[in-house]
Design a protein around this motif. Structure first.
Motif, PDB file in Angstrom:
ATOM      1  N   LYS A   1       8.135  62.036 -64.243  1.00  0.00           N
ATOM      2  CA  LYS A   1       9.115  62.704 -63.405  1.00  0.00           C
ATOM      3  C   LYS A   1      10.149  61.696 -62.918  1.00  0.00           C
ATOM      4  N   VAL A   2      11.348  62.183 -62.586  1.00  0.00           N
ATOM      5  CA  VAL A   2      12.449  61.323 -62.157  1.00  0.00           C
ATOM      6  C   VAL A   2      13.042  61.884 -60.866  1.00  0.00           C
ATOM      7  N   SER A   3      13.337  61.005 -59.913  1.00  0.00           N
ATOM      8  CA  SER A   3      14.036  61.387 -58.681  1.00  0.00           C
ATOM      9  C   SER A   3      15.225  60.458 -58.470  1.00  0.00           C
ATOM     10  N   PHE A   4      16.313  61.011 -57.947  1.00  0.00           N
ATOM     11  CA  PHE A   4      17.513  60.235 -57.659  1.00  0.00           C
ATOM     12  C   PHE A   4      17.839  60.305 -56.177  1.00  0.00           C
ATOM     13  N   VAL A   5      18.504  59.241 -55.689  1.00  0.00           N
ATOM     14  CA  VAL A   5      19.040  59.238 -54.340  1.00  0.00           C
ATOM     15  C   VAL A   5      20.275  58.350 -54.336  1.00  0.00           C
ATOM     16  N   ASN A   6      21.241  58.677 -53.480  1.00  0.00           N
ATOM     17  CA  ASN A   6      22.409  57.811 -53.298  1.00  0.00           C
ATOM     18  C   ASN A   6      22.317  57.205 -51.913  1.00  0.00           C
ATOM     19  N   VAL A   7      22.349  55.868 -51.856  1.00  0.00           N
ATOM     20  CA  VAL A   7      22.147  55.178 -50.575  1.00  0.00           C
ATOM     21  C   VAL A   7      23.470  54.831 -49.900  1.00  0.00           C
ATOM     22  N   ASN A   8      24.593  55.250 -50.517  1.00  0.00           N
ATOM     23  CA  ASN A   8      25.914  55.099 -49.897  1.00  0.00           C
ATOM     24  C   ASN A   8      26.220  53.656 -49.502  1.00  0.00           C
TER      25      ASN A   8
END
Length: 576
Positions: free
Chosen positions: A49-56
């Motif tokens: 499985k893959v998860s993404f996040v943007n930490v800005n």
């Protein structure tokens, strides 16, 4: 489980494919995997499985990727179409013993360049809260497996909340947790809050607030996946019994149901505006269900094996100019009918469909794009268009052009309340097969009351505290999550004699598949439109387990442990 037969041409892996908007290309140098790139022996392992996040962060490269392969969990800077992946430098890497990661989810609300909250579910039933930037492990939930001993199938943060998260298990149970509460040292006792057709919800009998807050028992067999609506108010669940069940999450009430054509349902997703739900599973089909009408409006057949992931593409849509339609009402009424892509929590009580260009007097219409991947190693893309959505309307002659509509946030799920009227303008003709007029038979009311809540079920001792929680808005939840009047928990159904005796009374009625076929729950194949995929390409050697649409690319992953980036048309950076 690659498709057999057909010789070399059949088994050739595609590295690009063409749609009406252009050519999608596989970026071979942007492939993420285990650092040594050795294919993973996937026998007996949980899906990658893959998860993404943007930490800005200020570098302009704020995307982060997390993926699990076997017993390993990796956290990298994700460079997408901009630069090749550097697999030698994971930000964080963890190897687990005795259990395997099965799913994970970032809290996008709290993510910063210095800290992210990542939930990880495991095959033995535990849930871990970690920070892969600070490299901290802050909490372990269900550590002693007193709440549920079965595999975690899905874990997600509750939209708009910094502390609430929902976990589903192979037991068919689903639990609501608060990260700031602890789990008890003994198995929790619980009592009934609500009960409906093939579901029940329990709260904890406890003098102190502890996890989990609520326990849902849904359907027969494993609860394979769930998804929140774009506005966070509704919850779609798919189970091994083949049922899609859609709940009002705050009120803990069943909104509607749908039955697969055959076998279990494995995956589910919402359209960006919350009007449609797509589910896939062991019948090799993708099924489109209307939230407003509570009925199946189309099925798609293109896969040769189980469908493992379905996802809407929030960035690509066909925009058509059509002749001005007659509309009797105010400008505000008209605006209320238009679709607004991109989540806006502040205005989530009302959906808006706005014109693509406000200076253009002609209205535009949206065709929904979604994709699916399966155990047949194939990627399918589908368009949901006007002849499916509005079968009564004559097809108008239109001038077509294609645009990519970008939202400002890669993780936005679109607007908003899934309860608005459809805009009855002409959409582009889909490539669906012809269908009969019988497909438009009215099916509006049968399932909406499917979860009739029996009067008097709620115990008077818990009615005040728990019903107050159940009806809180997301904003209220956040403001009042620390209040002590929310003392609720739940536990397994087989822990103590007195608790379980009461639960055993809640016998679930097994639905005979033969009795649902041909009904509104499960129309026959000839009774609904059949979609053909825009493209159907073999893109891996092993079964596919991930499909995520991002602004510049789409991301797929297979059970060998390779995470692939496909650049959207015109998005390939020259450095590649």
């Amino acid at each position: 489980m690659a498709a057999e037969g057909g010789g070399k041409e059949m088994n050739e892996i595609k590295t690009q494919f063409t749609t009406r908007e252009g050519v999608y290309k596989l970026l071979t140098h942007s492939e993420y995997s285990r650092p040594n790139r050795v294919p993973f022996n996937s026998q007996g392992s949980n899906p990658v499985k893959v998860s993404f996040v943007n930490v800005n962060d200020q570098s302009g490269n704020g995307d982060r990727i997390c993926f699990n392969v076997g017993r390993e969990l990796y956290f990298y800077i994700y460079k997408g179409v901009r630069k090749a992946a550097d697999l030698s430098k994971p930000i964080d890497k963890r190897i687990y013993k005795g259990t395997q990661p099965t799913c994970h989810d970032f809290n996008h609300l709290t993510a910063t360049a210095e800290s992210v909250s990542l939930l990880v579910g495991f095959s033995a039933g535990q849930v871990q809260l970690i920070d892969p930037i600070k490299k901290e492990t802050s909490k372990l939930f269900n550590e002693e497996r007193l709440i549920d001993k079965s595999r975690v199938t899905c874990v997600k943060w509750v939209p708009g909340s910094e502390s609430l998260f929902l976990v589903s298990h192979a037991s068919g149970n689903m639990y609501l947790y608060n990260v700031e509460h602890t789990c008890g040292t003994t198995a929790p006792h619980y009592q009934l809050l609500k009960q409906g057709e093939n579901y029940s919800v329990h709260t904890c009998k406890s003098k102190s607030t502890r996890n989990p807050l609520l326990k849902w028992t849904v359907g027969e067999g494993a609860l394979n996946e769930f998804a929140f609506s774009p506005d966070g108010k509704f919850l779609a669940c798919v189970s091994q019994d083949g049922f899609l069940r859609v709940f009002n999450f705050d009120a803990v009430e069943l909104h509607g149901t749908m039955k697969s054509y055959f076998g279990g349902l494995l995956c589910v997703c919402w359209s960006p505006d919350g009007k449609y739900i797509v589910a896939g599973g062991e019948d090799d089909l993708v099924t489109v269900w209307s939230f407003l009408d509570c009925r199946v409006i189309a099925r798609g057949h293109g896969h040769k094996s189980w469908v493992s992931v379905v996802a809407f593409d929030h960035y690509t849509t066909s925009v058509e100019e059509s002749d001005p339609i007659e509309f009797s009402g105010s400008d505000e009424d008209f605006q209320d009918q238009m679709i607004h892509f991109g989540r806006d929590r502040a205005n989530s009580t009302q959906s808006r469909l706005s014109k693509r260009n406000s200076t253009d007097s002609r209205p535009v219409s949206v065709t929904y794009r979604f994709g699916s991947v399966g155990q047949d190693t194939q990627l399918c893309l589908w368009d949901l268009t006007e002849d499916i959505l509005f079968p009564h309307l004559p097809l108008s002659r239109t001038r077509t052009h294609t645009n990519v509509i970008n939202t400002t946030n890669g993780n936005s799920s679109g607007a908003n309340t899934p309860g608005i009227n459809s805009l009855s303008t002409a959409l582009p003709r889909s490539n669906s097969l012809p269908h009969s007029a019988s497909t438009t038979a009215t099916a509006n009311n049968t399932n909406k009351a499917g979860g009739g809540i029996g009067s008097g079920i709620m115990d008077s001792a818990i009615a005040t505290g728990v019903s107050k929680f159940a009806t809180l808005s997301l904003h209220d939840r956040k403001e009042r999550q620390h209040e002590k009047d929310h003392k609720r928990n739940h536990s397994m159904g087989h822990i103590s004699s007195k608790s379980s005796d009461k639960l055993n009374l809640l016998t679930k009625t097994k639905t005979d598949p033969a009795k649902t076929l041909g009904t509104l729950l499960c129309p026959r194949m000839e009774d609904v439109p059949l979609l053909e995929p825009l493209i159907c390409k073999k893109i891996a050697h092993e079964r596919l387990t991930v499909l995520i649409f991002l602004e510049d690319c789409l991301v797929t992953a297979c059970q060998e442990g390779f995470i692939c980036t496909w650049a959207r048309p015109g998005k390939v950076v020259s450095s590649f």
